[in-house]
Motif scaffolding. Structure first.
Motif, PDB file in Angstrom:
ATOM      1  N   VAL A 271       0.832  -1.208   0.000  1.00 28.44           N
ATOM      2  CA  VAL A 271       0.000   0.000   0.000  1.00 28.44           C
ATOM      3  C   VAL A 271       0.865   1.255   0.000  1.00 28.44           C
ATOM      4  O   VAL A 271       0.468   2.295  -0.552  1.00 28.44           O
ATOM      5  CB  VAL A 271      -0.974   0.003   1.190  1.00 28.44           C
ATOM      6  CG1 VAL A 271      -2.046  -1.044   1.019  1.00 28.44           C
ATOM      7  CG2 VAL A 271      -0.236  -0.184   2.518  1.00 28.44           C
TER       8      VAL A 271
ATOM      9  N   THR B 250      -8.671  -7.401  -7.265  1.00 34.47           N
ATOM     10  CA  THR B 250      -9.600  -6.297  -7.021  1.00 34.47           C
ATOM     11  C   THR B 250     -11.031  -6.710  -7.338  1.00 34.47           C
ATOM     12  O   THR B 250     -11.975  -6.263  -6.667  1.00 34.47           O
ATOM     13  CB  THR B 250      -9.216  -5.067  -7.851  1.00 34.47           C
ATOM     14  OG1 THR B 250      -9.216  -5.399  -9.246  1.00 34.47           O
ATOM     15  CG2 THR B 250      -7.835  -4.563  -7.458  1.00 34.47           C
TER      16      THR B 250
ATOM     17  N   SER C  28      -0.232  11.430  -9.913  1.00 32.36           N
ATOM     18  CA  SER C  28      -1.451  12.227  -9.788  1.00 32.36           C
ATOM     19  C   SER C  28      -1.269  13.544 -10.535  1.00 32.36           C
ATOM     20  O   SER C  28      -0.152  13.911 -10.933  1.00 32.36           O
ATOM     21  CB  SER C  28      -1.758  12.483  -8.316  1.00 32.36           C
ATOM     22  OG  SER C  28      -0.742  13.275  -7.722  1.00 32.36           O
TER      23      SER C  28
ATOM     24  N   GLY D  79      -3.556  -4.309  -2.676  1.00 27.96           N
ATOM     25  CA  GLY D  79      -3.522  -2.971  -2.102  1.00 27.96           C
ATOM     26  C   GLY D  79      -3.031  -1.909  -3.054  1.00 27.96           C
ATOM     27  O   GLY D  79      -3.735  -0.921  -3.339  1.00 27.96           O
ATOM     28  N   ALA D  80      -1.808  -2.094  -3.570  1.00 29.31           N
ATOM     29  CA  ALA D  80      -1.232  -1.102  -4.476  1.00 29.31           C
ATOM     30  C   ALA D  80      -2.024  -1.004  -5.770  1.00 29.31           C
ATOM     31  O   ALA D  80      -2.220   0.087  -6.318  1.00 29.31           O
ATOM     32  CB  ALA D  80       0.226  -1.457  -4.773  1.00 29.31           C
TER      33      ALA D  80
ATOM     34  N   GLY E 286       1.889   1.703  -3.522  1.00 28.66           N
ATOM     35  CA  GLY E 286       0.754   2.251  -4.249  1.00 28.66           C
ATOM     36  C   GLY E 286       0.591   3.739  -3.988  1.00 28.66           C
ATOM     37  O   GLY E 286       0.319   4.518  -4.905  1.00 28.66           O
ATOM     38  N   LEU E 287       0.758   4.144  -2.741  1.00 28.29           N
ATOM     39  CA  LEU E 287       0.645   5.560  -2.383  1.00 28.29           C
ATOM     40  C   LEU E 287       1.727   6.386  -3.073  1.00 28.29           C
ATOM     41  O   LEU E 287       1.452   7.480  -3.586  1.00 28.29           O
ATOM     42  CB  LEU E 287       0.748   5.717  -0.864  1.00 28.29           C
ATOM     43  CG  LEU E 287       0.706   7.150  -0.320  1.00 28.29           C
ATOM     44  CD1 LEU E 287      -0.601   7.830  -0.699  1.00 28.29           C
ATOM     45  CD2 LEU E 287       0.904   7.151   1.194  1.00 28.29           C
TER      46      LEU E 287
ATOM     47  N   TYR F 148       0.903   6.666  -6.690  1.00 35.82           N
ATOM     48  CA  TYR F 148      -0.252   7.560  -6.828  1.00 35.82           C
ATOM     49  C   TYR F 148       0.186   9.019  -6.762  1.00 35.82           C
ATOM     50  O   TYR F 148      -0.230   9.842  -7.584  1.00 35.82           O
ATOM     51  CB  TYR F 148      -1.274   7.270  -5.734  1.00 35.82           C
ATOM     52  CG  TYR F 148      -2.527   8.110  -5.835  1.00 35.82           C
ATOM     53  CD1 TYR F 148      -3.633   7.650  -6.543  1.00 35.82           C
ATOM     54  CD2 TYR F 148      -2.599   9.366  -5.225  1.00 35.82           C
ATOM     55  CE1 TYR F 148      -4.783   8.426  -6.641  1.00 35.82           C
ATOM     56  CE2 TYR F 148      -3.741  10.142  -5.317  1.00 35.82           C
ATOM     57  CZ  TYR F 148      -4.829   9.666  -6.031  1.00 35.82           C
ATOM     58  OH  TYR F 148      -5.954  10.440  -6.135  1.00 35.82           O
TER      59      TYR F 148
ATOM     60  N   ILE G 261      -5.124   1.097  -5.375  1.00 35.55           N
ATOM     61  CA  ILE G 261      -4.845   2.526  -5.243  1.00 35.55           C
ATOM     62  C   ILE G 261      -4.534   3.159  -6.592  1.00 35.55           C
ATOM     63  O   ILE G 261      -5.088   4.208  -6.942  1.00 35.55           O
ATOM     64  CB  ILE G 261      -3.675   2.754  -4.260  1.00 35.55           C
ATOM     65  CG1 ILE G 261      -4.087   2.353  -2.841  1.00 35.55           C
ATOM     66  CG2 ILE G 261      -3.220   4.214  -4.282  1.00 35.55           C
ATOM     67  CD1 ILE G 261      -2.950   2.396  -1.843  1.00 35.55           C
TER      68      ILE G 261
END
Length: 234
Positions: A75, A190, A86, A172-173, A78-79, A82, A176
């Motif tokens: 995660v 997912t 973004s 998780g990743a 993934g963050l 992101y 995201i």
């Protein structure tokens, strides 16, 4: 109990009739994970061999960091991806967020340390056997690494398969950076989370059985390669 039986029967029907959504999700999962595994292997395998062959001051620190990255929470990866992709991020102009490409990037970051660490362990053992021969032949570093990668191909394939097995079950990743968009970024893990939340246990179980089948296939391949490798040393 009736819901479980009905879900199992529905899952069996979906798999046997090759449901279109089931096939689409499975193929997308394989595309994303296989691509990520190939890229991670292209990075991780030579890196592991390079670390095994070369001696430099910060080598132990680099190896320790590589081993630590094996346990990096997905995660968090993934963050990071992101934030980078973004609209406000440095690579937001590329428009890759919520696409399979972003999912591949996240998986590459997750499994490259795993592949590189396993490759380093395998090549280090091989280098101990080949060291004197390579030195006597006055082989260059590039020649040493190329020879070790070729002769250690079985354990290196094992490293890549381990990376594939880790990536195929990632949720998780992927959630995201991919967003679980229908017909775009929805993959096995997912989709299972979504269908379970919706109460569609038949589809969730069908997807789960396929995911289990892929994981079992990878583990069987790892076991077969391991036995082949052990047998070749006797």
């Amino acid at each position: 109990m009736n819901d479980i039986v009905e879900g199992l029967l529905t899952a069996a029907r979906l798999i046997l009739r090759l449901d279109a959504d089931l096939i689409e999700i499975t193929l997308r999962s394989l595309h994303v994970t296989l691509t990520a595994t190939l890229i991670a292997s292209a990075i991780g395998l030579p890196l592991g061999a390079w670390l095994a062959v070369n001696r430099f001051r910060a080598r132990r620190i680099v190896i320790a960091l590589l081993n630590a990255l094996m346990g990096l929470p997905p995660v968090v990866v993934g963050l990071i991806v992101y934030v980078l992709f973004s609209r406000a991020g440095p690579f937001g102009v590329l428009g890759l967020l919520f696409t399979p490409t972003a999912m591949i990037i996240a998986q590459v970051l997750i499994i490259t340390p795993i592949i590189a660490s396993i490759a380093h362990q395998a090549i280090r053992e091989l280098w101990a056997d080949y060291h004197d021969l390579m030195i006597s032949l006055n082989a260059s570093r590039r020649q040493r690494i190329a020879s070790l990668l070729w002769d250690g191909r079985r354990p290196l394939i094992t490293a890549s398969l381990a990376g594939f097995g880790r990536a195929i079950g990632e949720v998780g990743a992927i959630m995201i950076v991919g967003g679980n968009i229908d017909h775009a970024t929805r993959v096995l893990t997912t989709a299972i989370a979504l269908e379970t939340g919706k109460g569609d246990f038949g589809m969730a179980l069908a997807l789960g059985f396929i995911l289990i089948g892929l994981s079992v296939a990878v583990n069987l391949a790892l076991h077969a390669l391991g036995r082949t490798e052990r047998g070749s040393r006797w």
